[in-house]
Scaffold this active site. Sequence first.
Site, short mmCIF file in Angstrom:
data_model
loop_
_atom_site.label_atom_id
_atom_site.label_comp_id
_atom_site.label_asym_id
_atom_site.label_seq_id
_atom_site.Cartn_x
_atom_site.Cartn_y
_atom_site.Cartn_z
N TYR A 62 114.75 30.68 13.87
CA TYR A 62 115.17 29.52 14.66
C TYR A 62 114.83 29.68 16.15
O TYR A 62 115.08 28.76 16.93
CB TYR A 62 116.70 29.33 14.52
CG TYR A 62 117.48 30.53 15.05
CD1 TYR A 62 117.79 30.64 16.39
CD2 TYR A 62 117.87 31.56 14.20
CE1 TYR A 62 118.46 31.75 16.89
CE2 TYR A 62 118.55 32.67 14.68
CZ TYR A 62 118.85 32.76 16.02
OH TYR A 62 119.50 33.86 16.50
N GLY A 63 114.28 30.83 16.52
CA GLY A 63 114.10 31.12 17.94
C GLY A 63 112.67 31.48 18.28
O GLY A 63 111.73 30.75 17.95
N THR A 64 112.52 32.63 18.92
CA THR A 64 111.21 33.01 19.46
C THR A 64 110.20 33.40 18.37
O THR A 64 109.03 33.58 18.68
CB THR A 64 111.36 34.20 20.42
OG1 THR A 64 111.96 35.30 19.72
CG2 THR A 64 112.21 33.82 21.62
N LEU A 65 110.66 33.50 17.11
CA LEU A 65 109.72 33.82 16.02
C LEU A 65 109.07 32.59 15.42
O LEU A 65 108.16 32.69 14.58
CB LEU A 65 110.45 34.61 14.91
CG LEU A 65 110.91 36.02 15.29
CD1 LEU A 65 111.82 36.59 14.19
CD2 LEU A 65 109.73 36.96 15.49
N GLU A 99 114.62 42.80 15.94
CA GLU A 99 115.80 42.04 16.40
C GLU A 99 117.00 42.96 16.65
O GLU A 99 118.12 42.48 16.85
CB GLU A 99 116.16 40.96 15.38
CG GLU A 99 115.04 39.94 15.12
CD GLU A 99 114.63 39.15 16.36
OE1 GLU A 99 115.29 39.25 17.41
OE2 GLU A 99 113.61 38.44 16.27
N1 PCA Z 1 114.26 35.67 17.15
C1 PCA Z 1 114.90 35.39 15.91
C2 PCA Z 1 116.34 35.34 16.26
C3 PCA Z 1 116.36 34.85 17.65
C4 PCA Z 1 114.99 35.11 18.15
O1 PCA Z 1 114.54 34.84 19.22
C5 PCA Z 1 114.42 34.05 15.40
O2 PCA Z 1 113.47 33.48 15.95
O3 PCA Z 1 115.01 33.55 14.44
#
Ligand code: PCA
Length: 165
Positions: free
Chosen positions: A10-13, A85
Amino acid sequence: MMSMIRVFVYGTLKTGEPNYHYMVDAANGVARFVGKARTVDRWPLVVASKYNIPFLLDLRGQGERVEGEIYDVDQKMADFLDDFESHPKLYQNTKIVIEQLTNEEDHDLGDGKVTHQCSAYLLKNFKPHMAELPCLSNYSSHGVAGVNAYMESDDLTDAKDLDPG
Ligand code: PCA
């Protein structure tokens, strides 16, 4: 076939976000895009720490339904992601229920939408004021109107000093 692990990011991935390149680096293992997706429940997705890192807080029922992407990953990539993570020191790899919206070619599933249990990186130990931050439904590293833009950091464990300021 090798058994795969279903992960919701949900984030930077996510595609186009600053850490997506780790998902497509074969040196880390295999990640196969399954589709775009969103959480079935509401969860608080907030941006915090001096690096403006996205966190899904372990407070099911608060915030918004959160958009992201599902990947099937092999054990090698799953281990890489846990390490990347900082599971379980920072995020905790946790199973949550996700509704798949599109297929692997990103075509809408229409009435054929399905739900999956997926691993996602949640934050369980956080300062109470983090739960008061604005909740997003769709993270972008560019921030909202340029505010809260993501900052690269070599050492995610720095984020332990979670001070949203
Ligand atoms: N990386 C993981 C968790 C939060 C982040 O930045 C993601 O993208 O789901």
